[in-house]
Design a protein around this motif. Structure first.
Motif, short mmCIF file in Angstrom:
data_model
loop_
_atom_site.label_atom_id
_atom_site.label_comp_id
_atom_site.label_asym_id
_atom_site.label_seq_id
_atom_site.Cartn_x
_atom_site.Cartn_y
_atom_site.Cartn_z
N CYS A 154 -13.46 9.42 -1.56
CA CYS A 154 -12.10 9.92 -1.33
C CYS A 154 -11.36 10.14 -2.65
CB CYS A 154 -11.32 8.96 -0.43
SG CYS A 154 -12.02 8.81 1.22
N ASP A 155 -11.56 9.24 -3.60
CA ASP A 155 -10.88 9.41 -4.89
C ASP A 155 -11.50 10.55 -5.69
OD1 ASP A 155 -8.65 7.82 -4.97
OD2 ASP A 155 -9.68 6.06 -5.72
N THR A 156 -12.80 10.79 -5.51
CA THR A 156 -13.42 11.93 -6.20
C THR A 156 -12.82 13.24 -5.66
OG1 THR A 156 -15.46 10.70 -6.52
CG2 THR A 156 -15.60 13.09 -6.76
N ALA A 157 -12.70 13.32 -4.33
CA ALA A 157 -12.09 14.51 -3.73
C ALA A 157 -10.67 14.69 -4.25
CB ALA A 157 -12.09 14.38 -2.21
N ALA A 158 -9.92 13.60 -4.29
CA ALA A 158 -8.52 13.68 -4.73
C ALA A 158 -8.45 14.11 -6.20
CB ALA A 158 -7.84 12.33 -4.53
N PRO A 160 0.11 14.21 -4.21
CA PRO A 160 -1.06 15.03 -3.84
C PRO A 160 -2.36 14.24 -3.88
CG PRO A 160 0.36 16.22 -5.37
CD PRO A 160 0.89 14.81 -5.30
N HIS A 161 -2.53 13.41 -4.91
CA HIS A 161 -3.76 12.62 -5.02
C HIS A 161 -3.92 11.72 -3.79
CE1 HIS A 161 -6.99 10.41 -7.23
NE2 HIS A 161 -6.60 9.44 -6.42
N ILE A 162 -2.84 11.06 -3.44
CA ILE A 162 -2.91 10.11 -2.32
C ILE A 162 -3.12 10.84 -0.99
CG2 ILE A 162 -1.54 8.41 -1.02
CD1 ILE A 162 -0.47 7.46 -3.78
N GLU A 206 -4.16 9.99 12.35
CA GLU A 206 -2.84 9.87 11.73
C GLU A 206 -2.95 9.32 10.31
OE1 GLU A 206 -0.13 7.28 13.81
OE2 GLU A 206 1.56 7.88 12.52
N ILE A 207 -2.15 9.92 9.44
CA ILE A 207 -2.00 9.44 8.06
C ILE A 207 -0.56 8.96 7.93
CG2 ILE A 207 -1.90 10.11 5.63
CD1 ILE A 207 -4.06 12.23 6.26
N VAL A 208 -0.37 7.75 7.44
CA VAL A 208 0.98 7.26 7.20
C VAL A 208 1.19 7.18 5.69
CG1 VAL A 208 2.65 5.41 7.60
CG2 VAL A 208 0.91 5.92 9.34
N LEU A 209 2.22 7.84 5.22
CA LEU A 209 2.57 7.81 3.80
C LEU A 209 3.86 7.02 3.62
CD1 LEU A 209 2.12 11.60 2.93
CD2 LEU A 209 0.49 9.76 2.46
N GLU A 210 3.96 6.38 2.48
CA GLU A 210 5.17 5.62 2.19
C GLU A 210 6.29 6.58 1.74
OE1 GLU A 210 5.72 1.30 0.21
OE2 GLU A 210 4.93 2.84 -1.11
N THR A 211 7.45 6.40 2.29
CA THR A 211 8.60 7.26 1.97
C THR A 211 8.80 7.38 0.45
OG1 THR A 211 9.65 6.39 3.94
CG2 THR A 211 11.06 7.64 2.46
N GLU A 212 8.61 6.26 -0.24
CA GLU A 212 8.85 6.22 -1.68
C GLU A 212 7.94 7.16 -2.45
OE1 GLU A 212 8.70 3.76 0.44
OE2 GLU A 212 10.57 2.66 0.19
N LEU A 213 6.84 7.62 -1.82
CA LEU A 213 5.90 8.53 -2.49
C LEU A 213 6.43 9.95 -2.59
CD1 LEU A 213 2.36 8.00 -0.97
CD2 LEU A 213 3.02 7.80 -3.37
N LEU A 214 7.34 10.31 -1.68
CA LEU A 214 7.79 11.70 -1.62
C LEU A 214 8.42 12.09 -2.95
CD1 LEU A 214 9.26 11.81 1.99
CD2 LEU A 214 6.94 12.34 1.22
N GLY A 215 7.99 13.19 -3.48
CA GLY A 215 8.52 13.66 -4.75
C GLY A 215 7.85 13.03 -5.96
N LYS A 216 6.96 12.08 -5.74
CA LYS A 216 6.26 11.45 -6.88
C LYS A 216 5.03 12.27 -7.27
CE LYS A 216 8.45 7.40 -7.47
NZ LYS A 216 8.33 6.26 -6.56
N ALA A 217 4.66 12.14 -8.54
CA ALA A 217 3.56 12.95 -9.07
C ALA A 217 2.22 12.64 -8.40
CB ALA A 217 3.45 12.75 -10.57
N ASP A 218 2.04 11.40 -7.94
CA ASP A 218 0.72 11.09 -7.37
C ASP A 218 0.62 11.32 -5.87
OD1 ASP A 218 2.44 9.01 -7.15
OD2 ASP A 218 1.03 7.46 -7.80
N VAL A 226 0.87 -1.19 0.00
CA VAL A 226 0.00 0.00 0.00
C VAL A 226 0.91 1.24 0.00
CG1 VAL A 226 -1.97 -1.08 1.16
CG2 VAL A 226 -0.20 0.01 2.54
N HIS A 227 0.35 2.36 -0.46
CA HIS A 227 1.14 3.59 -0.48
C HIS A 227 0.87 4.48 0.73
CE1 HIS A 227 2.72 2.75 -4.35
NE2 HIS A 227 1.56 2.82 -4.97
N ALA A 228 -0.29 4.24 1.37
CA ALA A 228 -0.67 5.12 2.47
C ALA A 228 -1.76 4.44 3.29
CB ALA A 228 -1.20 6.44 1.92
N ALA A 229 -1.95 4.92 4.51
CA ALA A 229 -3.03 4.41 5.36
C ALA A 229 -3.46 5.50 6.31
CB ALA A 229 -2.57 3.18 6.13
#
Ligand SMILES: [Zn+2]
Length: 165
Positions: A124-128, A62-64, A48-60, A38-41
């Protein structure tokens, strides 16, 4: 991000951890062979929102991030707005609308189109898709007429400017 409505409420903690997987209802970090990637939870009670480190700097990213923030909005939405959003999605289903506005919603729609899970993921995906500028086109596969209806619903509910469809 553009036109994101003003968010109120207690602060959300955002943590960043490497290599996330979901395993038996738990979020693991650094165990790539255990569980589903998963990329986030989001943890609603811990705020709390946990994001995957690998997402930082990636184009998606903001969406996530917007997707995860709206999991908190969904919980606070109240029954009448949740029912109103559900009616929108039911109308799409009656018309056999295919596609979605993000990967989570798409997967959920395939697995369990009548579930609350799908309703929440699609919200959530519509908002994103509306408020983050970088929803991958590949995942924004819902037809324009339905995208416009969802955009109008969000605008009527939250204000803010939705992006062009
Ligand atoms: Zn989600």
């Amino acid at each position: 991000m553009s036109g994101l409505p003003a968010l109120t409420g207690s602060p959300l903690l955002v943590s960043v951890l490497p290599v996330l997987t979901a395993h038996r209802g738990k979020l693991l970090s650094g165990h790539p062979k255990r569980g589903t990637p998963v990329h986030a939870a989001s943890f609603i009670r811990r705020r709390e929102i946990v994001l995957e480190t690998e997402l930082l700097g990636k184009a998606d990213l903001p969406h996530i991030l917007v997707h995860e923030i709206f999991h908190f909005v969904w919980v606070r939405l109240g029954n009448s707005l949740r029912r109103s959003y559900a009616a929108l999605v039911e109308e799409e289903q009656r018309n056999k609308a295919r596609g979605e506005l993000g990967e989570s919603a798409l997967v959920s729609k395939r697995l369990a189109p009548d579930s609350r899970d799908y309703l929440c993921e699609s919200f959530c995906d519509t908002a994103a898709w509306l408020y983050a500028s970088a929803t991958p086109r590949l995942h924004a596969s819902l037809a324009k007429r339905w995208r416009l209806r969802r955009g109008a619903w969000f605008e009527a509910t939250f204000g803010g400017l939705s992006r062009g469809c």
